[in-house]
Design a protein around this motif. Structure first.
Motif, PDB file in Angstrom:
ATOM      1  N   ALA A 131       4.084 -88.080 -42.501  1.00 22.97           N
ATOM      2  CA  ALA A 131       2.769 -88.690 -42.278  1.00 22.97           C
ATOM      3  C   ALA A 131       1.906 -88.616 -43.541  1.00 22.97           C
ATOM      4  CB  ALA A 131       2.064 -87.991 -41.119  1.00 22.97           C
ATOM      5  N   SER A 132       2.019 -87.516 -44.278  1.00 25.98           N
ATOM      6  CA  SER A 132       1.255 -87.365 -45.520  1.00 25.98           C
ATOM      7  C   SER A 132       1.721 -88.363 -46.572  1.00 25.98           C
ATOM      8  CB  SER A 132       1.399 -85.935 -46.056  1.00 25.98           C
ATOM      9  OG  SER A 132       0.845 -84.990 -45.162  1.00 25.98           O
ATOM     10  N   GLU A 133       3.030 -88.554 -46.662  1.00 24.85           N
ATOM     11  CA  GLU A 133       3.563 -89.530 -47.627  1.00 24.85           C
ATOM     12  C   GLU A 133       3.044 -90.927 -47.310  1.00 24.85           C
ATOM     13  OE1 GLU A 133       5.846 -92.709 -49.134  1.00 24.85           O
ATOM     14  OE2 GLU A 133       6.071 -92.112 -47.014  1.00 24.85           O
ATOM     15  N   LYS A 134       3.022 -91.283 -46.052  1.00 26.70           N
ATOM     16  CA  LYS A 134       2.526 -92.608 -45.655  1.00 26.70           C
ATOM     17  C   LYS A 134       1.044 -92.752 -45.967  1.00 26.70           C
ATOM     18  CE  LYS A 134       2.197 -95.739 -41.698  1.00 26.70           C
ATOM     19  NZ  LYS A 134       2.476 -95.901 -40.236  1.00 26.70           N
ATOM     20  N   GLU A 135       0.276 -91.692 -45.704  1.00 30.40           N
ATOM     21  CA  GLU A 135      -1.156 -91.699 -45.983  1.00 30.40           C
ATOM     22  C   GLU A 135      -1.413 -91.883 -47.484  1.00 30.40           C
ATOM     23  OE1 GLU A 135      -5.107 -91.538 -44.704  1.00 30.40           O
ATOM     24  OE2 GLU A 135      -3.305 -91.461 -43.459  1.00 30.40           O
ATOM     25  N   MET A 136      -0.679 -91.167 -48.290  1.00 28.32           N
ATOM     26  CA  MET A 136      -0.836 -91.268 -49.737  1.00 28.32           C
ATOM     27  C   MET A 136      -0.400 -92.636 -50.246  1.00 28.32           C
ATOM     28  SD  MET A 136       0.642 -87.453 -50.499  1.00 28.32           S
ATOM     29  CE  MET A 136       0.400 -87.286 -52.263  1.00 28.32           C
ATOM     30  N   ARG A 137       0.687 -93.147 -49.687  1.00 24.80           N
ATOM     31  CA  ARG A 137       1.190 -94.463 -50.130  1.00 24.80           C
ATOM     32  C   ARG A 137       0.179 -95.561 -49.830  1.00 24.80           C
ATOM     33  NH1 ARG A 137       4.630 -97.242 -46.927  1.00 24.80           N
ATOM     34  NH2 ARG A 137       5.340 -95.262 -46.029  1.00 24.80           N
ATOM     35  N   ASN A 138      -0.414 -95.539 -48.645  1.00 25.99           N
ATOM     36  CA  ASN A 138      -1.403 -96.553 -48.294  1.00 25.99           C
ATOM     37  C   ASN A 138      -2.633 -96.467 -49.193  1.00 25.99           C
ATOM     38  OD1 ASN A 138      -0.105 -97.948 -46.214  1.00 25.99           O
ATOM     39  ND2 ASN A 138      -0.638 -96.393 -44.706  1.00 25.99           N
ATOM     40  N   TYR A 139      -3.009 -95.252 -49.560  1.00 31.46           N
ATOM     41  CA  TYR A 139      -4.136 -95.092 -50.486  1.00 31.46           C
ATOM     42  C   TYR A 139      -3.767 -95.603 -51.874  1.00 31.46           C
ATOM     43  CZ  TYR A 139      -7.014 -92.715 -53.954  1.00 31.46           C
ATOM     44  OH  TYR A 139      -7.790 -92.443 -55.045  1.00 31.46           O
ATOM     45  N   LEU A 140      -2.578 -95.256 -52.349  1.00 30.10           N
ATOM     46  CA  LEU A 140      -2.159 -95.687 -53.685  1.00 30.10           C
ATOM     47  C   LEU A 140      -2.045 -97.210 -53.773  1.00 30.10           C
ATOM     48  CD1 LEU A 140       0.536 -92.946 -54.385  1.00 30.10           C
ATOM     49  CD2 LEU A 140      -1.691 -93.160 -55.510  1.00 30.10           C
TER      50      LEU A 140
END
Length: 291
Positions: A131-140
């Motif tokens: 979930a953290s990876e997805k959150e970071m990817r969407n922000y990036l």
């Protein structure tokens, strides 16, 4: 490399070899090293570059490079070359830090999924990391304004005057100031999951879940404007165990270096003795010797 989608934009484009720890860090390490850089996992092997993977397409590489340049010019080089201790920052630095930890997290998740049983990785921890990876990817990708639930902390490994006896032989100044590493770790009992990245003594901790009773003082980089100083920083967290782990791995690497490789290193130093005496490596070795 064509076939696999870009890890960030997920489009099927030609992938480039992406550095996990940004290239400007590796370039500075090489520039300021008298002897060859060696692989910590295999100290008898000389390496010419940092860890790289076919990860990003050219467009995403170019996007990240903009923020890498900003961090290099406002944080890294002033700290390394000019001994600057206080830094003003803005949201560009938060973006850069997110991009660095995301690279490690993305690759580590692939490994965690494949080896979850032998690593003792439970579903709750893995779900949090995914979930953290997805959150970071969407922000990036700039689909959202921040990476919710993600904390970035920078700890500057400044000169130390003493250390526990068992860690003196790990040569802490040399290990951190002349080292580069990035990986994700988790402590299931205390519920702390994070990625640690050492950029030659500028140490980034990105927290995905933080256990109770942890204390982080003068370390956090928020998604906005602020000031951070390489002084009066306090960390009370299981994350400190990872710093000790890095030190112990460095000591192990020294012990595993063959006699023939030690001779090569010694001869290299003798050949460039004056250069070595004026090097940052020698400065750190003197600090370690005086502990």
């Amino acid at each position: 490399m064509v076939g696999s989608p870009c890890a960030l934009c997920r489009q099927a484009k030609k992938l480039e070899l992406s550095h996990i720890v940004p290239k400007f860090v590796i370039r500075y390490l090489k520039k300021t090293s008298v002897v060859a850089i060696r692989n910590m996992q295999n100290p008898n092997k000389v390496v010419q570059d940092g860890e790289k993977h076919y990860l990003l397409c050219g467009d995403c590489e170019d996007l990240f490079s903009i923020y890498e340049t900003k961090f290099a010019n406002t944080f890294f080089h002033p700290y390394m070359k000019d001994n600057i201790k206080e830094f003003n920052y803005d949201s560009n630095i938060y973006y850069f830090l997110t991009s660095v930890s995301w690279r490690s997290l993305y690759l580590d998740i692939l490994d965690f999924v494949e080896h979850s049983q032998e690593l003792g990785l439970d579903t709750e921890t893995l779900d949090c990391l995914i979930a953290s990876e997805k959150e970071m990817r969407n922000y990036l990708l700039k689909n959202q304004s921040t990476a919710n639930g993600i904390e970035h902390h920078i700890f500057f490994f400044e000169d130390i005057k003493n250390i526990t006896n068992e860690l003196v032989e790990t040569r802490p100044h040399t290990t951190f100031h002349r080292g580069i590493v990035s990986y994700t770790f988790f402590n299931k009992e205390l519920k702390t999951y994070a990625t640690i990245t050492n950029m030659m003594g500028i140490i980034l901790f990105t927290l995905y879940n933080k256990g109770q009773n942890e204390k982080w003082i003068n370390t956090e980089i928020i998604n906005g404007t602020g000031v951070i100083s390489a002084e009066n920083q306090i960390i009370e967290s299981v994350c400190i165990n990872e710093l000790v782990e890095i030190l112990n791995n460095a000591k192990k690497a020294v012990l595993e270096t063959s006699d023939s490789q030690k001779e090569i290193i010694n001869n290299r130093v003798k050949d460039k003795l004056e250069e070595f005496k004026n090097s940052k490596t020698f400065e750190d070795l003197k600090k370690d010797f005086n502990l």
